[in-house]
Structure formats: structure tokens, C-alpha cells
Design a protein around this motif. Structure first.
Motif: not given
Length: 367
Positions: A29-48
Motif C-alpha cells: 500500500f505504502a509503495v504507491q506513494s513513490v511508485i503510483p500503482s494499485g491492487s498490488n500483491t506478493f507471490s510466495g514461491w516454493n523450492e520448485s
């Protein structure tokens, strides 16, 4: 200067020691103040290098309505061929902004049309996060179709923030978290058997955070268990009003996104007819550290004064503040004196109430 302060907040947030399910949504949410964006996500990966869990920015909690389908669709999209292409790209490039590199027909896939398109996630900036030389996931920033794609400057800035994101992902779980006593709240209406009849928008948002601190293939089971607990609160309240013994109709539940307080109350019909509804209030209490960090970023304090104020508000002594910040006791006293002057307070006992009051005022002005 405003831009620099926003970046400083992102760094401090990632180094706060709070777990990733708390830090990453706030970062998105906060990164939007320096890089305009929205509906942001993080995708976590397994070892594969297969996406297995997803952390969402708070603003898109409605996406959890499709919580069963999202992980399945994403996992189906990342075939071995696409995954290899994805990883190979990041070996020589720090970011990915052209989704057609993964698939020439990307904008015709279910991945785009069922997940990205409904939330205006057209232009993307994907950045690979590494820990100890291994890829562990991606930070995904988005913009709608009518806006411009992410430029080189924005890509470089996201790359510079990556080491801090990596640090945040490695923070250990902290069972001793102190929560703010007041937070976002909502109301839902259920019948005596625990069937949901009505729900406020705020309640839907809070419940989404309670159901799914992260999105996984097994997210639905968490929702079923929580609803069963709320149904039991309704039955307990009904039993009490029949004059029988039952446990109090309240419940406190804590997950990685915070503490959730549920309280059931009887709603009488105005015409005194039998039956009726039960109102359940829901309150989401966030970690106190996060509340303080959020408020401090908007205050006219230097970076060192903000760090000192955070520790002071958490009850650290002058000596402990000095040890933590690697400064002399006289310097600590100087910073504290300037903090008191700038915030118009007279002692440390006034600091935390002042910060929480300022945050409440900021929220009401935004609303």
C-alpha cells in the motif's frame, strides 16, 4: 523531500521486525506513494519456483471472494515451461514489465481475464525477491490499462527497495506483539443458528483479513472454521436468553494480520414477535508498532527522532534507546527534548496517546 520521506518509511517498515503478513501488505500500500500503482500483491514461491501463497494489499480484500479459485488458476498458469521462462528472464533482468514474455497470448488467458482484468491490473511491474541466492517470490505492482506502463526510473527504484523486502520476509514470528486497543470495526447480522443475513462493507473487509492472512489453496477451510465459531457464538447467546448456561458470546482470534474481537448482541424485534437476529461486532486490532510507524512518517521529525520516538512510545528507557540506536545518553535526551517540542507534549506518558490521536485524525480526514 516528501518522496524521500516515503522511501525512508518503506525501509523502516521492512526493518521493524514485524512478520511478513503484517509488513508486506503495508509495503504494497505504502509503495504507491513513490511508485503510483494499485491492487498490488506478493507471490510466495516454493523450492520448485511455483507460486504457493499470496499476500494482498489491504485495499483489495474483496479479491478474497474468489479465494478458492485464485491459487488454482495461478498454479495452473505456471507450467514448467512458463516457470523456466520466468526464472530465466530474471537471471539477466531485474524486473519484468511485459507479461507477453511469459506467454504471447497472455491477455487471452484465464490468468489475466479472471484475476488481473477485474481489478484493472493491466500494466505490471514484477520484481523477483531473493534470499540467500534463491528466488522466494515476486513483488507485483499494477496499473490499469488507461495509465502509462512503469518506466525505467520506477523499475530502478523498486529494485533498490528489494533488499529491504527480502529482510522483511525473514523476520521471525513474534508471539509477544502488543496490539492497539482500538481498530477498524464492522457489523454483521446473523440468525440464531449462525447463518449470515447482512454484513457491512467494513465487516466484509475485516473478515477477509481474519479468514485469509495469506491466500493459499487451503484458504477455504480457514473461512469455514471461522464461520463455525461465529455460529457457535450465536447459539451461545440464544441459549443464554433461554435462561440456560452457555459460554459468553465473545471471542478473540489472532492470526498474522492482527487480533480480531468478535462480540454477539441480541437484536430485539420492535413488535416483540418471537425469533430475531443477532448482531456481531468485529474489531481488527493492528500491532501497535505498525500504528506508530504509520503516524510518525507524516510528522516533522528527523529520521533519528522518528526512530527514538518509536522506541519511546513502546516504553523503552533512555538507556535502551541509546543502545538500540548506538548513540550516547546525552544525544538520546536531546532527541527526546526535540520530539516533545515538535509534538507539543511535556513527558513520555503523553507521547503514545498523542500519536494514536493523530492517526485517528488522519484516518477521519482521509475518509
Amino acid at each position: 523531500m516528501k518522496h524521500a520521506k516515503a522511501i525512508a518509511y518503506l525501509r523502516q517498515l521492512c526493518c521493524s521486525g514485524l512478520n511478513k503478513e503484517i509488513v508486506i501488505p503495508e509495503f504494497l500500500f505504502a509503495v504507491q506513494s513513490v511508485i503510483p500503482s494499485g491492487s498490488n500483491t506478493f507471490s510466495g514461491w516454493n523450492e520448485s519456483t511455483i507460486p504457493t501463497y499470496f499476500i494482498l494489499e489491504n485495499a483489495i480484500a474483496d479479491l478474497l471472494d474468489a479465494s478458492e479459485l485464485v491459487p488454482i488458476i495461478i498454479s495452473a498458469f505456471f507450467t514448467p515451461e512458463r516457470t523456466n521462462s520466468f526464472v530465466s528472464w530474471f537471471i539477466t533482468h531485474p524486473t519484468l514489465t511485459d507479461s507477453k514474455i511469459l506467454d504471447r497470448n497472455f491477455y487471452k488467458t484465464d490468468f489475466y481475464n479472471l484475476i488481473f482484468r477485474p481489478y484493472n491490473q493491466h500494466h505490471s511491474l514484477l520484481t523477483l525477491v531473493w534470499i540467500n541466492g534463491k528466488p522466494v517470490g515476486t513483488i507485483n505492482l499494477f496499473r490499469p490499462r488507461h495509465q502509462k506502463p512503469f518506466n525505467i526510473r520506477e523499475q530502478n527504484l523498486m529494485t533498490q527497495l528489494l533488499p529491504y523486502v527480502s529482510h522483511a520476509l525473514q523476520a521471525p514470528d513474534d508471539s509477544g506483539i502488543q496490539y492497539c486497543e482500538h481498530g477498524a470495526s464492522g457489523m454483521m447480522i446473523m440468525d440464531t443458528q449462525g447463518r449470515v443475513q447482512f454484513m457491512s462493507h467494513a465487516a466484509k473487509h475485516v473478515l477477509a483479513l481474519a479468514y485469509h492472512p495469506t491466500l493459499t489453496v487451503d484458504s477455504r477451510s480457514e473461512e469455514v472454521e471461522l464461520l463455525a465459531k461465529l455460529a457457535q457464538l450465536c447459539r451461545n447467546l440464544d441459549t443464554i436468553f433461554q435462561g440456560k448456561h452457555a459460554a459468553p458470546p465473545s471471542w478473540s482470534y489472532t492470526n498474522s494480520r492482527g487480533r480480531f474481537i468478535f462480540c454477539a448482541h441480541w437484536l430485539n424485534k420492535q413488535n416483540n414477535e418471537p425469533g430475531g437476529f443477532i448482531g456481531i461486532t468485529i474489531e481488527h486490532q493492528e500491532p501497535l508498532t505498525l500504528k506508530i510507524l504509520r503516524t510518525l512518517q507524516a510528522l516533522p521529525l528527523s529520521a533519528m527522532q522518528k526512530e527514538a520516538a518509536l522506541l519511546l512510545a513502546q516504553g523503552f528507557s533512555n538507556e535502551k534507546i541509546g543502545e538500540h540506536l548506538h548513540i550516547k545518553n546525552t544525544t538520546v535526551k536531546d532527541h527526546i527534548g526535540k520530539i516533545f517540542t515538535k509534538l507539543d507534549i511535556h513527558n513520555r506518558e503523553e507521547l503514545l496517546p498523542k500519536l494514536l490521536a493523530l492517526e485517528t485524525l488522519e484516518i477521519s480526514e482521509r475518509g
